[in-house]
Design a protein around this motif. Structure first.
Motif: not given
Ligand code: UDP
Length: 429
Positions: A61, A316, A342
């Motif tokens: 979000a 990361q 993701v």
């Molecule tokens: N993400 C990141 N680094 C990490 C793990 C996740 O930047 O080490 C980011 C990922 O690239 C994605 C977001 O966190 O953009 C997770 O969004 P997602 O909609 O998959 O899951 P939510 O957090 O909304 O449940």
């Protein structure tokens, strides 16, 4: 105790990004002439927005809001209900940020009981008043998370501004407590002017909860920045893996996202135990107090005898590089995923994606066309799917080729920003 309010020290000193969309009517205009007059008159029609988000951490979000707030820095501001790396990322884009934290309110969990909610009423009232006070200076109040919804919408009689809520959740008992759902239902009915949702699955859950017809709620998918993935040269996987400290020769599956039971990292570990020689990289950290789960994952890897093939990478920032270093990207959520950034990121990285078929995921992945779907929580099916793609590189490549095209055409940042801007303008009318 008053909520802590800190204006971001960097807010006014950061250079503004080239503005588009919401900002563009008020942005660079020539000093004289009719174009200036036209631009100034348009500027009056562009709403100013107070964005509110409960988290200082970077979840899906928050990444969605980062793009939106980063594109309307001129007349808008972001209020965060907790401090953290999200603030730094917003400020780096030139956004004005205020942090207004109240420990008692940020401590309320999704499954909180009525009695727990009643105990934090003084803290809630302080935050409701503070948000309402700030919201009066803007045309629209944009609420990006559920706590933001509660605190922002409760103050509607005080601020009287149009309220827009970007719903990033599937509103069911699998994800939320009875109390929280009841509060959301009544606030949406009484105090929200416009809901936008991140998937049809989220819209259906809203409809079941509130009675609002699902097809009247705009579905605005998150946009994924294809350019960030294009910048990474994935042709020399060996060099990429050396840089990231990953085994160069191994066949590697990558699972991205915060460590949390419903994200299903344990399912991936179980699958790995059925796949000799395959390595698994877990990219992500326990962002919202799920440290015990993270410890259980380490213990599970030891118990399954796969610890030497599991790499815990932690959170990361450079997700495009990490994704391009993988042979396959996994998504393993055990509950319906509202959207799943993701997954689209894995597609944009031109990697084959295996995803758990529930919620918004089935709006993104078409089985055997642009990815591979498996039953959620089924580690045997996941292992079989990984084995299939490993054994058939041509199939994996075909899926990845289609996935890149779909990610670009269906989940672009431009479309996301255009549609969101439109929704904000409509809410402001
Ligand atoms: N993400 C990141 N680094 C990490 C793990 C996740 O930047 O080490 C980011 C990922 O690239 C994605 C977001 O966190 O953009 C997770 O969004 P997602 O909609 O998959 O899951 P939510 O957090 O909304 O449940």
């Amino acid at each position: 105790m008053r909520p802590t309010i800190e204006a971001s020290p960097l807010a006014h000193s950061m250079p503004r990004l080239q503005s588009t969309l919401l900002d563009s009517p008020g942005a660079p205009v020539s000093p004289t002439g009719p174009s200036q007059a036209a631009a100034m008159s348009r500027a009056h029609t562009v709403p100013s927005v107070l964005f509110v988000d409960q988290s200082g951490q970077l979840g899906g979000a928050e990444f969605a809001l980062l793009q939106l707030a980063g594109h309307c820095t001129e007349r808008s501001e972001v209020m965060l209900l907790s401090d953290g790396p999200f603030r730094t990322r917003l400020e780096a884009l030139g956004a004005r940020v205020q942090v207004m934290s109240d420990a008692s309110v940020s401590g309320i969990e999704r499954q909180a009981s009525w009695s727990k909610c009643l105990r934090v009423i003084p803290g809630i009232l302080r935050q409701v008043r503070a948000i309402a006070e700030r919201a009066r200076a803007f045309d629209v109040l944009f609420l990006n998370t559920q706590k933001a919804l509660v605190l922002g919408a409760l103050g509607k009689p005080l601020h009287r501004k149009p309220v827009i809520w970007y719903q990033h959740d599937i509103l069911t008992r699998e994800h939320f407590g009875r109390v929280q759902l009841a509060i959301v239902k009544w606030l949406v009915r009484l105090a929200v002017d416009q809901v936008v949702v991140n998937s049809q699955a989220s819209a259906r859950s809203l409809s079941a909860l509130t009675g609002i017809a699902a097809d009247t709620v705009p579905v605005i998918y998150n946009g994924i920045d294809a350019a960030a993935f294009n910048r990474i040269d994935g042709s020399d996987t060996g060099a990429l893996r050396r840089r990231l400290g990953l085994p160069e020769q191994a066949w590697i599956a990558g699972l991205f996202g915060r460590l949390a039971p419903w994200k299903g990292q344990h399912v991936a570990l179980e699958a790995l135990a059925r796949l000799p020689g395959v390595h698994l990289v877990l990219v992500g950290a326990p962002l919202f107090g799920e440290d015990a789960y993270a410890e259980r994952l380490h213990a599970q890897a030891q118990a399954l005898g796969v610890a030497d093939r599991v790499h815990f990478a932690g959170f990361q920032d450079d997700v495009p590089a990490w994704m391009k270093a993988m042979d396959v990207i996994l998504h393993t959520s055990t509950e319906p995923e509202p959207f799943g950034r993701v997954i689209v990121e894995g597609m944009a990285a031109a990697r084959p994606v295996i995803a758990a078929a529930a919620g918004g995921v089935t709006e993104i992945v078409r089985h055997a066309r642009n990815g591979w779907l498996v039953k959620p929580g089924d580690s045997a099916a996941l292992a079989e799917a990984i084995g299939t793609l490993r054994a058939d590189p041509a199939l994996a490549q075909r899926l990845a080729d289609q996935a890149v095209m779909d990610a670009r055409s269906e989940f672009s940042v431009e479309t996301y920003l255009q549609r969101m801007t439109q929704a904000i303008k409509e809410a402001a009318r």
